[in-house]
Scaffold this motif. Structure first.
Motif, PDB file in Angstrom:
ATOM      1  N   PRO A  39       1.809   8.211   5.483  1.00  0.00           N
ATOM      2  CA  PRO A  39       2.812   7.305   5.569  1.00  0.00           C
ATOM      3  C   PRO A  39       2.420   6.018   5.647  1.00  0.00           C
ATOM      4  N   ASN A  40       3.559   4.961   5.862  1.00  0.00           N
ATOM      5  CA  ASN A  40       2.968   3.841   6.168  1.00  0.00           C
ATOM      6  C   ASN A  40       2.431   3.752   7.580  1.00  0.00           C
ATOM      7  N   GLY A  41       1.521   2.968   7.817  1.00  0.00           N
ATOM      8  CA  GLY A  41       0.900   2.648   8.990  1.00  0.00           C
ATOM      9  C   GLY A  41      -0.458   3.759   9.113  1.00  0.00           C
ATOM     10  N   SER A  42      -0.424   4.618   8.092  1.00  0.00           N
ATOM     11  CA  SER A  42      -1.479   5.742   8.274  1.00  0.00           C
ATOM     12  C   SER A  42      -3.162   5.191   8.102  1.00  0.00           C
ATOM     13  N   GLY A  43      -3.437   4.022   7.584  1.00  0.00           N
ATOM     14  CA  GLY A  43      -4.785   3.433   7.585  1.00  0.00           C
ATOM     15  C   GLY A  43      -4.913   3.381   6.089  1.00  0.00           C
ATOM     16  N   LYS A  44      -3.968   3.912   5.134  1.00  0.00           N
ATOM     17  CA  LYS A  44      -4.548   3.921   3.613  1.00  0.00           C
ATOM     18  C   LYS A  44      -5.095   2.456   3.226  1.00  0.00           C
ATOM     19  N   THR A  45      -4.208   1.544   3.429  1.00  0.00           N
ATOM     20  CA  THR A  45      -4.627   0.111   2.744  1.00  0.00           C
ATOM     21  C   THR A  45      -5.845  -0.144   3.556  1.00  0.00           C
ATOM     22  N   THR A  46      -6.021  -0.247   4.726  1.00  0.00           N
ATOM     23  CA  THR A  46      -7.159  -0.707   5.344  1.00  0.00           C
ATOM     24  C   THR A  46      -8.510  -0.096   5.108  1.00  0.00           C
ATOM     25  N   LEU A  47      -8.440   1.154   4.920  1.00  0.00           N
ATOM     26  CA  LEU A  47      -9.402   2.291   4.460  1.00  0.00           C
ATOM     27  C   LEU A  47      -9.927   1.680   3.026  1.00  0.00           C
ATOM     28  N   ILE A  48      -8.863   1.460   2.134  1.00  0.00           N
ATOM     29  CA  ILE A  48      -9.366   1.155   0.672  1.00  0.00           C
ATOM     30  C   ILE A  48     -10.071  -0.310   0.831  1.00  0.00           C
ATOM     31  N   ARG A  49      -9.406  -1.432   1.548  1.00  0.00           N
ATOM     32  CA  ARG A  49     -10.003  -2.635   1.800  1.00  0.00           C
ATOM     33  C   ARG A  49     -11.325  -2.577   2.384  1.00  0.00           C
ATOM     34  N   THR A  50     -11.457  -1.690   3.252  1.00  0.00           N
ATOM     35  CA  THR A  50     -13.033  -1.607   3.984  1.00  0.00           C
ATOM     36  C   THR A  50     -13.804  -1.030   2.955  1.00  0.00           C
TER      37      THR A  50
END
Length: 308
Positions: A39-50
């Protein structure tokens, strides 16, 4: 292609006191479509950007295409494509002008630039609109343009952050066919999504919740692990039946789907339908064991409730 494209151990990313990604381990084979579901806020985007070197990890080790991240992030950027959730090209440029601009950034010569752009215009059905302003395109057309630009330099690894969130089902389906074409040609694709049907298309899948990797594997394997835990109920007064079912300690989740009530049990049973029928004590209900879905996997793997 069977080499490991992405290797991460203990990967964490903090923003002050917020732990957006928490000690994630990954080993992703090359040439596969690997999905992040959450869901939103699960860390998906942060993980991809890292992983793609845009964010520096707080802790952990990362190797992408044999490069150590973040130390070799600049070298990695020439080998990857990145398509953001929000359309990030220039609205005041045409389709071809956007592609020309990015091709110059990648250092393409005039002849190479013309050949590659024409190839991608044909591949993504953009040739008839090559002179159309990006601002005048539909959501599906903009999506195809964004994918064409992200693959302009033939990256070995493609990151897609919820790429189909603003398009209709028909365009989503066609988009995924293009991803399978890329995978078949050897490109490794990482895609984040919150659509269960898209997650089921991935070769492998990781389920994220509040920065934690809760479960990973092939969709078929993850669903098979829930055999004998999912039950469907048909009959009258399903809202009342749902309320009673949720009072049972054996029941993890209950959600109505049309004329049926779908129940996820906390543990497998030799005969889950009979067990639940005995607990509910209502002989008027039709109860049967059901095939697990990815939604069931998500609920079973996280603390989230889907009890609508």
């Amino acid at each position: 292609m069977n080499d490991v494209a992405i290797h991460a151990r203990g990967l964490s990313r903090h923003f002050g006191d917020l732990v957006a990604v928490n000690k994630v381990d990954l080993e992703i084979p090359g040439g596969q479509i690997y999905g992040f579901l959450g869901p939103n806020g699960s860390g998906k985007t942060t993980l991809i950007r890292t992983l793609c070197g845009l964010l520096t990890p707080t802790a952990g080790e990362i190797s992408i295409l044999g490069l150590n991240i973040p130390a070799e992030a600049e070298t990695l950027r020439r080998k990857i494509g990145y398509m953001t959730q929000k359309f990030s090209l220039y609205d005041d440029l045409t389709v071809e002008e956007n592609m020309q601009f990015m091709a110059r950034i990648y250092g393409f010569g005039k002849h190479q630039r013309r050949e590659r752009i024409n190839e991608l215009l044909d591949r993504y059905a953009l040739a008839p609109m090559r002179h159309r302003m990006a601002a005048a395109m539909s959501g599906g057309q903009r999506q195809r343009l964004a994918l064409a630009v992200a693959t302009l330099h033939s990256p070995a690894l493609l990151f897609l952050d919820e790429p189909t969130s603003a398009v209709d089902p028909e365009n989503r389906r066609e988009f995924w066919e293009k991803l399978f074409d890329l995978s078949d040609a050897g490109t490794t694709v990482l895609v984040s999504t919150h659509y269960m049907d898209e997650a089921e298309r991935c070769h492998q899948l990781a389920i994220l919740e509040t920065g934690h990797l809760r479960k990973h594997g092939t969709p078929a394997t993850l669903m098979a692990e829930l055999d004998a835990r999912v039950v469907e109920i048909s009959g009258k007064n399903l809202r009342q039946v749902k309320a009673r079912a949720l009072q049972l300690p054996q029941v993890q989740s209950a959600a109505q789907q049309g004329l049926q009530l779908r129940i996820l049990l906390r543990h497998a049973s030799p005969d889950p339908a009979q067990e639940l029928g005995s607990l509910l004590g209502d002989t008027t209900l039709q109860i049967k064991t059901a095939r697990p879905s990815l939604e069931d996997v998500f609920v079973a793997s996280t603390a989230g409730d889907i009890n609508a």
